[in-house]
Design a protein around this motif. Sequence first.
Motif, short mmCIF file in Angstrom:
data_model
loop_
_atom_site.label_atom_id
_atom_site.label_comp_id
_atom_site.label_asym_id
_atom_site.label_seq_id
_atom_site.Cartn_x
_atom_site.Cartn_y
_atom_site.Cartn_z
N GLU A 110 37.00 46.03 72.60
CA GLU A 110 37.07 47.05 71.55
C GLU A 110 38.25 46.75 70.65
O GLU A 110 39.30 46.29 71.12
CB GLU A 110 37.23 48.44 72.18
CG GLU A 110 36.10 48.87 73.10
CD GLU A 110 36.39 50.18 73.80
OE1 GLU A 110 37.52 50.73 73.60
OE2 GLU A 110 35.53 50.67 74.54
N SER A 111 38.08 47.00 69.37
CA SER A 111 39.21 46.83 68.45
C SER A 111 40.22 47.94 68.70
O SER A 111 39.88 49.02 69.20
CB SER A 111 38.73 46.87 67.00
OG SER A 111 38.06 48.10 66.74
N ALA A 170 39.13 30.59 62.94
CA ALA A 170 37.85 30.42 62.25
C ALA A 170 37.85 31.04 60.86
O ALA A 170 36.82 31.52 60.38
CB ALA A 170 36.70 30.99 63.08
N GLY A 171 39.02 31.05 60.21
CA GLY A 171 39.10 31.56 58.85
C GLY A 171 39.04 33.06 58.72
O GLY A 171 38.91 33.59 57.61
N LYS A 172 39.15 33.78 59.84
CA LYS A 172 39.11 35.24 59.80
C LYS A 172 40.48 35.82 60.13
O LYS A 172 41.34 35.14 60.70
CB LYS A 172 38.07 35.77 60.80
CG LYS A 172 36.66 35.28 60.56
CD LYS A 172 35.71 35.84 61.62
CE LYS A 172 34.29 35.33 61.44
NZ LYS A 172 33.38 35.84 62.51
N GLU A 173 40.66 37.09 59.77
CA GLU A 173 41.92 37.76 60.03
C GLU A 173 42.09 37.98 61.53
O GLU A 173 41.12 38.25 62.25
CB GLU A 173 41.96 39.12 59.32
CG GLU A 173 42.11 39.02 57.81
CD GLU A 173 43.44 38.43 57.41
OE1 GLU A 173 44.46 38.77 58.04
OE2 GLU A 173 43.47 37.62 56.47
N PRO A 174 43.33 37.87 62.04
CA PRO A 174 43.58 38.21 63.45
C PRO A 174 43.22 39.67 63.71
O PRO A 174 43.38 40.53 62.85
CB PRO A 174 45.09 37.97 63.61
CG PRO A 174 45.45 37.05 62.49
CD PRO A 174 44.55 37.39 61.36
N MET A 175 42.73 39.94 64.92
CA MET A 175 42.33 41.30 65.28
C MET A 175 42.89 41.65 66.65
O MET A 175 42.76 40.88 67.61
CB MET A 175 40.80 41.42 65.30
CG MET A 175 40.30 42.79 65.75
SD MET A 175 38.48 42.84 65.91
CE MET A 175 38.01 42.69 64.19
N SER A 176 43.52 42.81 66.73
CA SER A 176 44.01 43.31 68.02
C SER A 176 42.85 43.99 68.74
O SER A 176 42.14 44.81 68.15
CB SER A 176 45.16 44.30 67.82
OG SER A 176 46.27 43.66 67.22
N LEU A 224 43.05 34.89 72.26
CA LEU A 224 41.76 34.22 72.12
C LEU A 224 41.67 33.58 70.75
O LEU A 224 42.13 34.16 69.75
CB LEU A 224 40.61 35.23 72.28
CG LEU A 224 40.47 35.90 73.65
CD1 LEU A 224 39.45 37.04 73.57
CD2 LEU A 224 40.05 34.90 74.71
N GLN A 225 41.10 32.40 70.69
CA GLN A 225 40.88 31.72 69.41
C GLN A 225 39.39 31.62 69.14
O GLN A 225 38.64 31.09 69.95
CB GLN A 225 41.49 30.32 69.41
CG GLN A 225 41.29 29.58 68.09
CD GLN A 225 41.82 28.16 68.15
OE1 GLN A 225 42.68 27.84 68.95
NE2 GLN A 225 41.30 27.30 67.29
N LEU A 265 43.25 45.62 79.02
CA LEU A 265 44.10 44.46 78.78
C LEU A 265 44.26 44.27 77.27
O LEU A 265 43.29 44.00 76.57
CB LEU A 265 43.48 43.21 79.39
CG LEU A 265 44.21 41.89 79.09
CD1 LEU A 265 45.60 41.90 79.73
CD2 LEU A 265 43.40 40.71 79.59
N PRO A 266 45.48 44.39 76.74
CA PRO A 266 45.69 44.13 75.32
C PRO A 266 45.48 42.64 75.02
O PRO A 266 45.82 41.78 75.83
CB PRO A 266 47.16 44.52 75.10
CG PRO A 266 47.55 45.33 76.29
CD PRO A 266 46.71 44.83 77.42
N ALA A 267 44.91 42.35 73.86
CA ALA A 267 44.64 40.96 73.48
C ALA A 267 44.60 40.85 71.97
O ALA A 267 44.57 41.85 71.24
CB ALA A 267 43.31 40.50 74.09
N ILE A 268 44.58 39.61 71.51
CA ILE A 268 44.41 39.33 70.09
C ILE A 268 43.42 38.18 69.96
O ILE A 268 43.38 37.28 70.80
CB ILE A 268 45.76 38.97 69.42
CG1 ILE A 268 45.59 38.85 67.91
CG2 ILE A 268 46.35 37.69 70.00
CD1 ILE A 268 46.90 38.76 67.14
N ILE A 269 42.60 38.25 68.93
CA ILE A 269 41.66 37.17 68.64
C ILE A 269 41.90 36.72 67.20
O ILE A 269 42.09 37.54 66.30
CB ILE A 269 40.19 37.61 68.87
CG1 ILE A 269 39.25 36.41 68.69
CG2 ILE A 269 39.80 38.79 67.99
CD1 ILE A 269 37.83 36.70 69.16
N TYR A 270 41.91 35.40 66.98
CA TYR A 270 42.24 34.88 65.65
C TYR A 270 41.49 33.57 65.43
O TYR A 270 40.85 33.03 66.33
CB TYR A 270 43.76 34.65 65.52
CG TYR A 270 44.32 33.70 66.55
CD1 TYR A 270 44.34 32.33 66.33
CD2 TYR A 270 44.82 34.17 67.76
CE1 TYR A 270 44.84 31.44 67.28
CE2 TYR A 270 45.32 33.29 68.72
CZ TYR A 270 45.33 31.94 68.47
OH TYR A 270 45.81 31.07 69.42
#
Length: 212
Positions: free
Chosen positions: A10-11, A36-42, A94-95, A29-34
């Motif tokens: 979930e965002s 592929a040319g997209k903005e990072p998202m928590s 996560l990438q 679990l807190p995480a971040i995904i970034y």
Amino acid sequence: MSVDFELQAESRTERGKGASRRLRRAGRLPAIIYGAGKEPMSITLDHSAVWLCQEHEAFYSHILNVTIDGRLEKAIVRDLQRHPYKPFLVHMDLQRVSENEAVRVHVPLHFLNEETCVGVKKGGGMLSHQSVEVEVECLPRDLPEYIEVDVGEMNVGDSVHLSELVLPQGVALTALAQGPDHDLPVVSVLKTRGGSAAEDEGAEGGEESPEA
């Protein structure tokens, strides 16, 4: 056997240490995904689900299916932070991956036939692992779960170097792109102090003194 990893996320908009502590107490679990040319998202994920996944070796060298608010993303694990002494995870990076863009991932080495290695069984040597993983570069669809290294026919003094690894098609080792000086051994058979039984017998025979 290949394993597929499916994660539900979930965002999140709350950030900071206080917000992260509240999430962890709630089993998230807190995480971040970034990437592929997209903005990072928590984002947040279910801690128990990620904990079960991370017990699999393949989790760290696999393309993960991460569904965020109902939208599927393909990603790889870039970092997984753990509590220094308690059995739980603190944060994950996560990438995102794109099917047409090469990724660099550390892939584990699986050593085959260690129990029957000639240099150990007959030569009295000892296997020494210089590396247990290697960094590869490839398209996501070509990413191997692991790379096998057969040590069965190795003798004392033999080594297997990076350039000798059998790689799947479309997969390259990043170290070799840096030049021949980076073609390092990943496993060797070292001679032990005692040596083989045959060598010991020869040594004993050589120590006999001639009769006076």
